[in-house]
Write a protein that holds these residues in place. Structure first.
Motif, mmCIF file in Angstrom:
data_model
loop_
_atom_site.group_PDB
_atom_site.id
_atom_site.type_symbol
_atom_site.label_atom_id
_atom_site.label_comp_id
_atom_site.label_asym_id
_atom_site.label_seq_id
_atom_site.Cartn_x
_atom_site.Cartn_y
_atom_site.Cartn_z
ATOM 1 N N GLN A 176 40.980 37.812 45.449
ATOM 2 C CA GLN A 176 41.506 37.197 44.508
ATOM 3 C C GLN A 176 42.058 36.822 43.572
ATOM 4 O O GLN A 176 42.788 37.594 42.198
ATOM 5 C CB GLN A 176 41.909 35.697 44.269
ATOM 6 N N GLY A 227 43.765 40.930 43.300
ATOM 7 C CA GLY A 227 45.610 41.497 43.569
ATOM 8 C C GLY A 227 45.382 40.308 42.079
ATOM 9 O O GLY A 227 46.478 40.717 41.576
ATOM 10 N N LEU A 228 45.204 39.153 40.827
ATOM 11 C CA LEU A 228 44.672 38.686 40.204
ATOM 12 C C LEU A 228 45.580 39.694 38.912
ATOM 13 O O LEU A 228 46.487 39.781 38.659
ATOM 14 C CB LEU A 228 44.663 37.876 39.554
ATOM 15 N N GLU A 239 45.831 43.145 39.685
ATOM 16 C CA GLU A 239 46.862 43.949 39.827
ATOM 17 C C GLU A 239 48.328 43.492 39.827
ATOM 18 O O GLU A 239 49.231 43.765 39.372
ATOM 19 C CB GLU A 239 46.434 44.806 41.653
ATOM 20 N N GLU A 240 48.031 41.549 40.427
ATOM 21 C CA GLU A 240 49.733 41.143 40.082
ATOM 22 C C GLU A 240 49.743 41.180 38.345
ATOM 23 O O GLU A 240 51.026 41.450 38.131
ATOM 24 C CB GLU A 240 49.395 39.756 40.109
ATOM 25 N N ALA A 241 48.905 41.138 37.773
ATOM 26 C CA ALA A 241 49.114 40.916 35.783
ATOM 27 C C ALA A 241 49.650 43.050 35.341
ATOM 28 O O ALA A 241 49.935 43.033 34.258
ATOM 29 C CB ALA A 241 48.539 40.430 35.458
ATOM 30 N N GLY A 242 49.667 44.216 36.472
ATOM 31 C CA GLY A 242 50.135 45.460 35.829
ATOM 32 C C GLY A 242 49.048 45.690 36.015
ATOM 33 O O GLY A 242 49.335 47.342 35.870
ATOM 34 N N HIS A 245 46.517 48.180 36.752
ATOM 35 C CA HIS A 245 46.032 49.600 37.951
ATOM 36 C C HIS A 245 44.610 50.564 37.947
ATOM 37 O O HIS A 245 43.759 50.222 36.902
ATOM 38 C CB HIS A 245 47.074 51.123 37.727
#
Length: 94
Positions: free
Chosen positions: A65, A68-69, A71-74, A76
C-alpha cells in the motif's frame, strides 16, 4: 507534496509499515515491535500501552500500500531503502 517538489527531487517517508494480510499477522508484527521496544530499554508497562494504542488507533499500511500510494501520487522509482521490524523507509522522486 508531489506537486510542490521540483522535478526529480527526492521525497523520503519513514513510518510504521508491515505485512498484515490477516488480523493475526497484524498482531504478530505489533508484538514484534513491542518486543523490540522492551529490548531497547522501554519499560514493559509503557511498551504494552504502546501495543494497545498501535493496535487500536494506528492505521498502518502494508508495504504494498505504501508503494502504491507513492506511485499514485506521481512519484517514480519508489524504493524501500530501510526496514527495521515495523518501520520502513521509502524514497521516491518527483
Amino acid at each position: 507534496m508531489r506537486r510542490r517538489l521540483a522535478p526529480g527531487a527526492p521525497f523520503v517517508a519513514a513510518h510504521l509499515s508491515f505485512p498484515q494480510r490477516t488480523d493475526d499477522e497484524r498482531e504478530t508484527w505489533i508484538r514484534r515491535h513491542v518486543a523490540n521496544l522492551v529490548s531497547s530499554g522501554v519499560d514493559p508497562a509503557d511498551a504494552e500501552q504502546a501495543r494497545t494504542a498501535i493496535a487500536a488507533q494506528v492505521p498502518a499500511l502494508t508495504p504494498e500500500q505504501d508503494r502504491g500510494l507513492l506511485e499514485e501520487a506521481g512519484f517514480h522509482d519508489v524504493t524501500e531503502f530501510f526496514s527495521a521490524f515495523t518501520i520502513r523507509g521509502w524514497v521516491g522522486y518527483a
